[in-house]
Scaffold this motif. Structure first.
Motif, PDB file in Angstrom:
ATOM      1  N   LYS A 291       0.844  -1.207   0.000  1.00 49.21           N
ATOM      2  CA  LYS A 291       0.000   0.000   0.000  1.00 49.21           C
ATOM      3  C   LYS A 291       0.878   1.256   0.000  1.00 49.21           C
ATOM      4  O   LYS A 291       0.599   2.227  -0.705  1.00 49.21           O
ATOM      5  CB  LYS A 291      -0.917   0.013   1.227  1.00 49.21           C
ATOM      6  CG  LYS A 291      -2.113  -0.918   1.128  1.00 49.21           C
ATOM      7  CD  LYS A 291      -2.971  -0.826   2.390  1.00 49.21           C
ATOM      8  CE  LYS A 291      -4.167  -1.759   2.295  1.00 49.21           C
ATOM      9  NZ  LYS A 291      -5.006  -1.709   3.519  1.00 49.21           N
ATOM     10  N   ILE A 292       1.939   1.224   0.796  1.00 46.12           N
ATOM     11  CA  ILE A 292       2.852   2.373   0.860  1.00 46.12           C
ATOM     12  C   ILE A 292       3.547   2.570  -0.479  1.00 46.12           C
ATOM     13  O   ILE A 292       3.659   3.698  -0.976  1.00 46.12           O
ATOM     14  CB  ILE A 292       3.891   2.178   1.978  1.00 46.12           C
ATOM     15  CG1 ILE A 292       3.205   2.205   3.343  1.00 46.12           C
ATOM     16  CG2 ILE A 292       4.971   3.257   1.909  1.00 46.12           C
ATOM     17  CD1 ILE A 292       4.078   1.702   4.473  1.00 46.12           C
ATOM     18  N   ALA A 293       4.003   1.476  -1.084  1.00 48.35           N
ATOM     19  CA  ALA A 293       4.683   1.575  -2.376  1.00 48.35           C
ATOM     20  C   ALA A 293       3.767   2.178  -3.438  1.00 48.35           C
ATOM     21  O   ALA A 293       4.185   3.041  -4.224  1.00 48.35           O
ATOM     22  CB  ALA A 293       5.173   0.188  -2.813  1.00 48.35           C
ATOM     23  N   SER A 294       2.504   1.755  -3.449  1.00 53.63           N
ATOM     24  CA  SER A 294       1.540   2.298  -4.404  1.00 53.63           C
ATOM     25  C   SER A 294       1.231   3.763  -4.100  1.00 53.63           C
ATOM     26  O   SER A 294       1.114   4.593  -5.009  1.00 53.63           O
ATOM     27  CB  SER A 294       0.242   1.486  -4.372  1.00 53.63           C
ATOM     28  OG  SER A 294       0.463   0.158  -4.797  1.00 53.63           O
ATOM     29  N   PHE A 295       1.101   4.069  -2.811  1.00 52.66           N
ATOM     30  CA  PHE A 295       0.811   5.439  -2.401  1.00 52.66           C
ATOM     31  C   PHE A 295       1.923   6.390  -2.826  1.00 52.66           C
ATOM     32  O   PHE A 295       1.666   7.526  -3.233  1.00 52.66           O
ATOM     33  CB  PHE A 295       0.617   5.498  -0.887  1.00 52.66           C
ATOM     34  CG  PHE A 295       0.395   6.887  -0.357  1.00 52.66           C
ATOM     35  CD1 PHE A 295      -0.808   7.528  -0.537  1.00 52.66           C
ATOM     36  CD2 PHE A 295       1.403   7.553   0.321  1.00 52.66           C
ATOM     37  CE1 PHE A 295      -1.021   8.823  -0.057  1.00 52.66           C
ATOM     38  CE2 PHE A 295       1.212   8.833   0.805  1.00 52.66           C
ATOM     39  CZ  PHE A 295      -0.008   9.475   0.622  1.00 52.66           C
ATOM     40  N   ILE A 296       3.169   5.944  -2.734  1.00 53.73           N
ATOM     41  CA  ILE A 296       4.302   6.772  -3.157  1.00 53.73           C
ATOM     42  C   ILE A 296       4.148   7.162  -4.623  1.00 53.73           C
ATOM     43  O   ILE A 296       4.314   8.337  -4.990  1.00 53.73           O
ATOM     44  CB  ILE A 296       5.631   6.031  -2.920  1.00 53.73           C
ATOM     45  CG1 ILE A 296       5.934   5.964  -1.417  1.00 53.73           C
ATOM     46  CG2 ILE A 296       6.784   6.704  -3.669  1.00 53.73           C
ATOM     47  CD1 ILE A 296       7.092   5.045  -1.064  1.00 53.73           C
ATOM     48  N   THR A 297       3.805   6.201  -5.455  1.00 52.56           N
ATOM     49  CA  THR A 297       3.600   6.480  -6.881  1.00 52.56           C
ATOM     50  C   THR A 297       2.455   7.467  -7.088  1.00 52.56           C
ATOM     51  O   THR A 297       2.573   8.439  -7.840  1.00 52.56           O
ATOM     52  CB  THR A 297       3.309   5.175  -7.644  1.00 52.56           C
ATOM     53  OG1 THR A 297       4.426   4.290  -7.503  1.00 52.56           O
ATOM     54  CG2 THR A 297       3.073   5.445  -9.120  1.00 52.56           C
ATOM     55  N   GLU A 298       1.336   7.234  -6.391  1.00 60.84           N
ATOM     56  CA  GLU A 298       0.164   8.108  -6.515  1.00 60.84           C
ATOM     57  C   GLU A 298       0.473   9.533  -6.080  1.00 60.84           C
ATOM     58  O   GLU A 298       0.105  10.504  -6.752  1.00 60.84           O
ATOM     59  CB  GLU A 298      -0.976   7.555  -5.657  1.00 60.84           C
ATOM     60  CG  GLU A 298      -1.520   6.214  -6.111  1.00 60.84           C
ATOM     61  CD  GLU A 298      -2.468   5.620  -5.082  1.00 60.84           C
ATOM     62  OE1 GLU A 298      -2.675   6.252  -4.011  1.00 60.84           O
ATOM     63  OE2 GLU A 298      -2.993   4.528  -5.316  1.00 60.84           O
ATOM     64  N   ALA A 299       1.156   9.662  -4.938  1.00 58.60           N
ATOM     65  CA  ALA A 299       1.443  10.987  -4.400  1.00 58.60           C
ATOM     66  C   ALA A 299       2.418  11.758  -5.288  1.00 58.60           C
ATOM     67  O   ALA A 299       2.252  12.961  -5.501  1.00 58.60           O
ATOM     68  CB  ALA A 299       2.007  10.864  -2.986  1.00 58.60           C
ATOM     69  N   CYS A 300       3.422  11.072  -5.799  1.00 60.03           N
ATOM     70  CA  CYS A 300       4.393  11.734  -6.669  1.00 60.03           C
ATOM     71  C   CYS A 300       3.725  12.260  -7.934  1.00 60.03           C
ATOM     72  O   CYS A 300       4.047  13.355  -8.418  1.00 60.03           O
ATOM     73  CB  CYS A 300       5.537  10.784  -7.020  1.00 60.03           C
ATOM     74  SG  CYS A 300       6.704  10.505  -5.663  1.00 60.03           S
ATOM     75  N   GLU A 301       2.768  11.504  -8.451  1.00 59.34           N
ATOM     76  CA  GLU A 301       2.033  11.948  -9.636  1.00 59.34           C
ATOM     77  C   GLU A 301       1.093  13.101  -9.286  1.00 59.34           C
ATOM     78  O   GLU A 301       1.032  14.110 -10.001  1.00 59.34           O
ATOM     79  CB  GLU A 301       1.238  10.776 -10.218  1.00 59.34           C
ATOM     80  CG  GLU A 301       2.107   9.694 -10.857  1.00 59.34           C
ATOM     81  CD  GLU A 301       1.287   8.520 -11.362  1.00 59.34           C
ATOM     82  OE1 GLU A 301       0.051   8.501 -11.132  1.00 59.34           O
ATOM     83  OE2 GLU A 301       1.874   7.613 -11.981  1.00 59.34           O
TER      84      GLU A 301
END
Length: 217
Positions: A90-100
């Motif tokens: 979840k954290i790994a996916s969130f990092i991608t989402e937040a950076c975008e």
């Protein structure tokens, strides 16, 4: 600030840089919340876009966790590694989402964790080193059981880790934390490890030390 389009609740401190700013994700400990580590935000370099994240599992009567801990287990504290792996991803996916969403620099992504948040920071960085530049690992340890299968084959050449622990920590034994340098050296991860004469917390000299490390690296 809450952004409903992203998967985890979080609060932010914007960067002094308009676009492509370096980002620091904060991951709190067991039983705490996103406000805890966010108290550090005002003291950190203003160019960092800071995102403090709330763990997904609510606890009673308050607080949150990245995964359950059974304090009544026969051999001491037992961690729910299935939940921990779910939080890792979840954290790994969130990092991608937040950076975008915030137009952040994906080549300068940093994690700052405390206790259980550190265990997850290690897990994310070692499982997905292509996503992470630096980790500040406070009062935690590496749980090999929640690292992604085949992690040993990852390219860790761009990853740097600062770890610290209290020499009289009554919650997570310092012996658990002190195994990190040897483990990371074997993987070829550049790392720094320090101990401070405190319990399960962050001493002022510890804060100054990791802040200096972050500035240098």
């Amino acid at each position: 600030m809450q952004t409903k389009s992203l998967s985890l609740y979080h609060i932010i401190r914007p960067s002094s840089i308009d676009k492509n700013a370096p980002v620091l994700f904060m991951l709190h400990g067991y039983g705490s919340n996103e406000e805890d580590l966010f108290s550090f935000a005002a003291e950190l370099p203003e160019e960092y876009f800071i995102i403090s994240v709330r763990a997904p599992y609510p606890l009673q009567p308050s607080g949150n966790a990245w995964y359950a801990i059974n304090f009544d287990a026969e051999k001491g504290k037992w961690s729910d590694d299935v939940q921990a792996i779910e939080s890792r991803d979840k954290i790994a996916s969130f990092i991608t989402e937040a950076c975008e969403a915030y137009e952040l620099n994906t080549n300068n992504v940093n994690l700052l964790g405390f206790s259980q948040g550190t265990i997850l920071s290690y897990a994310v960085a070692l499982s997905y080193p292509e996503k992470i530049s630096r980790v500040i690992a406070l009062s935690g340890y590496i749980n090999e059981n929640i690292l992604k299968e085949g992690y040993e084959k990852n390219d860790f050449s761009s990853l740097k880790i600062y770890a610290s622990h209290g020499s009289v920590d009554q919650v997570i034994p310092v012996d658990w934390a002190s195994k990190a340098p040897k483990f990371l050296d074997k993987l070829g991860v550049e790392n720094t490890y320090e101990e401070f004469p405190v319990g399960h917390g962050v001493a002022p000299q510890n804060f100054f030390s990791f802040k200096t490390w972050l500035a240098k690296n």
